[in-house]
Scaffold this motif. Structure first.
Motif, short mmCIF file in Angstrom:
data_model
loop_
_atom_site.label_atom_id
_atom_site.label_comp_id
_atom_site.label_asym_id
_atom_site.label_seq_id
_atom_site.Cartn_x
_atom_site.Cartn_y
_atom_site.Cartn_z
N GLN A 91 62.10 -2.40 5.66
CA GLN A 91 60.99 -1.59 5.00
C GLN A 91 61.32 -0.88 3.86
O GLN A 91 60.62 -0.90 2.80
CB GLN A 91 60.48 -0.47 6.05
N LYS A 92 62.62 -0.35 3.76
CA LYS A 92 63.04 0.38 2.44
C LYS A 92 63.49 -0.91 1.44
O LYS A 92 62.70 -0.39 0.07
CB LYS A 92 64.44 1.04 2.48
N GLY A 93 63.80 -1.98 1.84
CA GLY A 93 63.71 -3.04 0.91
C GLY A 93 62.60 -3.67 0.15
O GLY A 93 62.54 -3.80 -0.78
N GLY A 94 61.48 -3.46 1.09
CA GLY A 94 60.05 -3.73 0.78
C GLY A 94 59.33 -2.64 -0.25
O GLY A 94 58.68 -3.33 -1.12
N GLY B 109 58.38 -3.72 -4.08
CA GLY B 109 57.41 -3.32 -4.63
C GLY B 109 57.22 -2.35 -5.93
O GLY B 109 56.83 -2.58 -6.94
N GLY B 110 57.91 -1.11 -5.83
CA GLY B 110 58.08 -0.28 -6.70
C GLY B 110 59.00 -0.94 -8.12
O GLY B 110 58.36 -0.75 -9.17
N GLY B 111 59.95 -1.58 -7.85
CA GLY B 111 60.78 -2.19 -8.83
C GLY B 111 59.85 -3.29 -9.63
O GLY B 111 59.99 -3.38 -10.83
N ALA B 112 59.03 -4.08 -8.97
CA ALA B 112 58.24 -4.88 -9.73
C ALA B 112 57.13 -4.31 -10.45
O ALA B 112 56.85 -4.82 -11.60
CB ALA B 112 57.45 -6.01 -8.44
N ALA C 204 64.20 -3.23 -12.75
CA ALA C 204 65.12 -4.48 -12.61
C ALA C 204 66.37 -4.04 -11.51
O ALA C 204 66.46 -4.90 -10.73
CB ALA C 204 65.67 -5.02 -13.92
N ILE C 205 67.01 -2.83 -11.53
CA ILE C 205 67.97 -2.46 -10.70
C ILE C 205 67.40 -2.19 -9.46
O ILE C 205 67.98 -2.79 -8.39
CB ILE C 205 68.69 -1.48 -11.27
N VAL C 206 66.20 -1.58 -9.24
CA VAL C 206 65.68 -1.16 -7.95
C VAL C 206 65.28 -2.43 -7.22
O VAL C 206 65.39 -2.65 -6.20
CB VAL C 206 64.38 -0.07 -8.06
N LEU C 207 64.52 -3.34 -8.10
CA LEU C 207 64.13 -4.74 -7.79
C LEU C 207 65.43 -5.49 -6.93
O LEU C 207 65.44 -6.09 -6.00
CB LEU C 207 63.27 -5.26 -8.66
N ALA C 208 66.41 -5.57 -7.65
CA ALA C 208 67.52 -6.43 -7.26
C ALA C 208 68.01 -5.54 -5.98
O ALA C 208 68.55 -6.35 -5.10
CB ALA C 208 68.47 -6.14 -8.47
#
Length: 116
Positions: free
Chosen positions: A7-10, A14-17, A73-77
Motif C-alpha cells: 500500500q505504501k508503494g502504491g 501515485g504521488g511520484g507520478a 522521480a525518486i519517490v516513484l522509483a
C-alpha cells in the motif's frame, strides 16, 4: 491483502507520478518562456522589450519544475522498488492446463494443475 509495504508503494507510485507530471509541465513552460525571451531579444532593438521578463519567468518555472521533477522521480522509483520486493516475496498462485494423450488406448484429455 499484500500488506502495508504494498500500500505504501502504491501511494509512492501515485504521488511520484503526479509530481513527475506536474514538474514536467512546469519545466516545459519554463523552456517555452526562455525560447520566447530569445525571440524577443533577437527581434527588437527596443530596451523595453528585451525579453528579460520572459527569461525570469522561464527561470522561475524551470526551477519549480525541476524542484518537482527530481523528487517525484525518486519517490516513484522507491514505490516501484517496494512493490517489486513485495511481489517477489509472495509467490503467486499458478495454474496450468496440460493436454494428455494415451496412445495405447487412443484417448486424450486435459489435466489441470494448481499451485497456491
Amino acid at each position: 491483502m499484500l500488506g502495508p509495504k504494498w500500500q505504501k508503494g502504491g501511494k509512492q507510485v501515485g504521488g511520484g507520478a503526479v509530481l513527475v507530471g506536474i514538474g514536467g509541465v512546469f519545466t516545459l513552460i519554463g523552456a517555452a518562456f526562455v525560447v520566447w525571451g530569445v525571440g524577443l531579444r533577437a527581434g527588437t532593438d527596443d530596451f523595453g522589450l528585451n525579453g528579460t521578463g520572459a527569461f525570469v519567468s522561464g527561470g522561475v518555472f524551470g526551477v519549480l519544475g525541476l524542484g518537482m521533477l527530481v523528487p517525484g522521480a525518486i519517490v516513484l522509483a522507491q514505490g516501484v522498488k517496494g512493490r517489486k520486493e513485495v511481489r517477489e516475496a509472495k509467490p503467486r498462485p499458478t495454474g496450468m492446463f496440460l493436454p494428455t494423450f494415451d496412445p495405447k488406448r487412443g484417448s486424450g484429455g486435459v489435466s489441470f494443475s494448481l499451485r497456491f
